[in-house]
Write a protein that holds these residues in place. Structure first.
Motif, short mmCIF file in Angstrom:
data_model
loop_
_atom_site.label_atom_id
_atom_site.label_comp_id
_atom_site.label_asym_id
_atom_site.label_seq_id
_atom_site.Cartn_x
_atom_site.Cartn_y
_atom_site.Cartn_z
N GLU A 178 22.34 11.56 -12.63
CA GLU A 178 23.43 11.53 -11.65
C GLU A 178 24.02 12.93 -11.50
O GLU A 178 24.00 13.69 -12.49
N PRO A 179 24.57 13.31 -10.37
CA PRO A 179 24.61 12.54 -9.14
C PRO A 179 23.29 12.67 -8.39
O PRO A 179 22.65 13.70 -8.46
N LYS A 180 22.91 11.61 -7.70
CA LYS A 180 21.62 11.65 -7.03
C LYS A 180 21.71 10.93 -5.70
O LYS A 180 22.56 10.06 -5.51
N TRP A 181 20.83 11.33 -4.79
CA TRP A 181 20.85 10.75 -3.46
C TRP A 181 19.42 10.42 -3.04
O TRP A 181 18.46 10.88 -3.67
N CYS A 182 19.29 9.64 -1.99
CA CYS A 182 17.96 9.21 -1.59
C CYS A 182 17.85 9.26 -0.08
O CYS A 182 18.72 8.76 0.64
N ILE A 183 16.79 9.88 0.40
CA ILE A 183 16.48 9.87 1.83
C ILE A 183 15.24 9.03 2.02
O ILE A 183 14.23 9.23 1.35
N SER A 184 15.32 8.07 2.93
CA SER A 184 14.15 7.25 3.25
C SER A 184 13.55 7.83 4.52
O SER A 184 14.11 7.72 5.60
N MET A 185 12.40 8.47 4.38
CA MET A 185 11.85 9.24 5.49
C MET A 185 10.76 8.45 6.20
O MET A 185 9.78 8.02 5.60
N GLY A 186 10.96 8.24 7.49
CA GLY A 186 9.92 7.62 8.30
C GLY A 186 10.07 6.12 8.42
O GLY A 186 10.79 5.47 7.67
N ALA A 187 9.36 5.57 9.39
CA ALA A 187 9.44 4.15 9.67
C ALA A 187 8.98 3.31 8.48
O ALA A 187 9.56 2.27 8.18
N CYS A 188 7.96 3.78 7.81
CA CYS A 188 7.38 2.96 6.74
C CYS A 188 8.33 2.81 5.56
O CYS A 188 8.55 1.72 5.06
N GLY A 216 9.02 -0.54 6.51
CA GLY A 216 7.64 -1.04 6.39
C GLY A 216 6.79 -0.65 7.58
O GLY A 216 5.57 -0.75 7.52
N GLY A 217 7.44 -0.22 8.66
CA GLY A 217 6.69 0.23 9.84
C GLY A 217 5.77 -0.85 10.39
O GLY A 217 6.14 -2.02 10.44
N VAL A 218 4.59 -0.44 10.78
CA VAL A 218 3.67 -1.43 11.34
C VAL A 218 2.96 -2.21 10.24
O VAL A 218 2.21 -3.13 10.54
N PHE A 219 3.22 -1.87 9.00
CA PHE A 219 2.44 -2.48 7.93
C PHE A 219 3.18 -3.70 7.36
O PHE A 219 3.62 -3.69 6.22
N ASP A 220 3.30 -4.71 8.16
CA ASP A 220 3.96 -5.92 7.67
C ASP A 220 2.90 -6.82 7.03
O ASP A 220 2.60 -7.91 7.51
N THR A 221 2.34 -6.34 5.94
CA THR A 221 1.33 -7.14 5.23
C THR A 221 1.82 -7.46 3.84
O THR A 221 2.84 -6.95 3.39
N TYR A 222 1.08 -8.32 3.18
CA TYR A 222 1.51 -8.83 1.89
C TYR A 222 1.80 -7.76 0.86
O TYR A 222 2.53 -7.97 -0.09
N SER A 223 1.20 -6.57 1.03
CA SER A 223 1.27 -5.58 -0.04
C SER A 223 2.31 -4.50 0.19
O SER A 223 2.64 -3.78 -0.74
N VAL A 224 2.85 -4.37 1.40
CA VAL A 224 3.73 -3.24 1.69
C VAL A 224 5.19 -3.68 1.67
O VAL A 224 5.56 -4.66 2.31
N VAL A 225 6.00 -2.94 0.92
CA VAL A 225 7.43 -3.24 0.83
C VAL A 225 8.09 -2.96 2.18
O VAL A 225 7.89 -1.89 2.76
N GLN A 226 8.88 -3.90 2.65
CA GLN A 226 9.47 -3.77 3.98
C GLN A 226 10.80 -3.04 3.92
O GLN A 226 11.85 -3.60 4.22
N GLY A 227 10.74 -1.79 3.56
CA GLY A 227 11.97 -1.00 3.48
C GLY A 227 12.39 -0.85 2.03
O GLY A 227 12.68 -1.83 1.36
N ILE A 228 12.44 0.40 1.56
CA ILE A 228 12.77 0.60 0.15
C ILE A 228 14.22 0.27 -0.13
O ILE A 228 14.60 0.05 -1.26
N ASP A 229 15.05 0.18 0.93
CA ASP A 229 16.46 -0.11 0.67
C ASP A 229 16.66 -1.54 0.20
O ASP A 229 17.76 -1.91 -0.19
N ARG A 230 15.63 -2.35 0.23
CA ARG A 230 15.77 -3.68 -0.35
C ARG A 230 15.87 -3.62 -1.87
O ARG A 230 16.32 -4.55 -2.50
N PHE A 231 15.36 -2.54 -2.42
CA PHE A 231 15.29 -2.47 -3.88
C PHE A 231 15.94 -1.21 -4.46
O PHE A 231 16.03 -1.08 -5.66
#
Ligand code: SF4
Lengths: 165, 203
Positions: free
Chosen positions: B116-126, B130-145
């Motif tokens: 700490e202190p730390k910050w996070c940038i989520s770069m890009g649609a994926c 999750g972007g176009v990759f709405d499949t079983y293996s790809v996390v749909q947005g890291i902000d869920r976790f």
């Protein structure tokens, strides 16, 4: 043509083999009982010494398909560049084919991948574990009856918040 | 407490205590070149101009991330050019690319290893959705976790967009109330970054 000679010799050795040719590609369909011997003969006698790939196709929902899983073995002769495709079909509920790791060591990971994605079991494989998906994954996602978006596997993770760092 | 005067102007900067509550008025003459500020502001100012990004580049967005750090786009202008490949030496995680479910525990672990202190940038649609990759293996947005501070849209975002995100993050860092540990208090953190405010989409 060289391939037709190979096929003739193969068919005399294995009468229940069907062969076809399409655009210069030779394809052989072997029943699952004899697929190992066919591959062994192709390797030892016909010099198809290179196993290019092992993969699988799920023919569920495919019009006019009779069997569900089609295993595909792609072989090549490293010297002449000739190629041959060997296929064999297996079905639910416990699709199993003999492993060819004994013939080609490189089959090890290829068979693990087919197991991982399609759930086809390879009898005699030394270490049949998942190779791409996490160990705790329960399904075989390239099967056609597996939903594209999964069964919620990707949501089962702890959520880290600011407070817990 | 109010600061009167201007820097190079005629009256020197000086301070006067508010007399409304009955205190006695004092005028403090400040020597030239001395400024009065809050400790918090100073800490935020130091922090925001010396970010140490952790490049968590898993896919094509990572290439733009590299371009951002390279000489042409020159992230050094914003004090964030020192990419470290050890989370223990970083304070800004830039997640560039899709994150598959097998990678997520790794991502979370790296986040937890950052001090700490730390910050996070989520770069890009994926990374953001999750972007176009709405499949079983790809996390749909890291902000869920994971907690995410700034999202960068685009597929891939241009380096300019990433730089804008870092500038927005700098604003956010400046607003944080670090000394009194109120940095996660809602109102200041919920303010929209400048880029959105300029578009008139927020307060
Ligand atoms: S958002 Fe686009 S460029 Fe970025 S990782 Fe996804 S597909 Fe690649």
């Amino acid at each position: 043509m060289m391939d037709s000679r190979i096929i003739q010799q193969l068919q005399t050795a294995f009468p229940d083999l069907t062969a076809s040719e399409f655009r210069g590609q030779t394809r052989v369909v072997a029943p699952v009982e004899s697929v190992h011997e066919v591959l062994e003969a192709l390797k030892e006698k016909f010099a198809f010494d290179l196993l290019v790939d092992i993969t699988c196709v799920d023919y569920l929902y495919y019009p006019d398909a009779e069997d569900r899983f089609g295993l595909v073995y792609l072989l090549a002769n490293a010297e002449t560049g000739r190629r041959i495709t060997v296929r064999c079909f297996v079905n639910d509920t416990d699709p199993t084919v003999p492993s060819v790791v004994g013939l080609w060591t490189g089959a090890n990971w290829l068979e693990r991948e087919v197991w991982d994605m399609f759930g086809v079991c390879f009898d005699g494989h030394p270490d049949l574990r998942r190779i791409l998906l996490p160990e705790e994954f329960t399904a075989h996602p390239l099967r056609k009856d597996y939903p594209l978006q999964g069964r919620g596997e990707r949501h089962n993770f702890p959520v880290i918040t600011r407070a817990e760092g | 407490m109010a600061v009167r005067g201007s820097w190079h102007g005629r009256p020197r900067p000086c301070e006067s205590l508010d007399t409304a509550e009955g205190g006695c008025a004092t005028i403090v003459e400040l020597p030239e070149g001395v400024a009065v500020t809050k400790l918090d502001e100073l800490v935020g100012w130091c922090r925001k101009n010396s970010l140490w990004p952790m490049p968590f580049a898993t896919a094509c967005c990572g290439i733009e991330l590299m371009a951002t750090g390279a000489s042409r786009h020159d992230l050094a202008r914003f004090g964030a050019e020192v990419f470290r490949f050890s989370p223990r030496q970083c304070d800004l995680m830039i997640v560039a690319g899709r994150v598959v479910m097998k990678m997520l525990p790794v991502l979370q672990r790296i986040w937890q290893q950052m001090p700490e202190p730390k910050w996070c940038i989520s770069m890009g649609a994926c990374a953001s959705t999750g972007g176009v990759f709405d499949t079983y293996s790809v996390v749909q947005g890291i902000d869920r976790f994971l907690p995410v501070d700034v999202y960068t849209p685009g597929c891939p975002p241009r380096p300019e967009q990433l730089i804008q995100s870092i500038i927005d993050l700098q604003e956010k860092i400046q607003r944080e109330d670090t000394i009194f540990c109120r940095e996660f208090d809602a109102p200041s953190r919920q303010q929209l970054p400048r880029a959105l405010r300029e578009k008139g989409r927020g307060a």
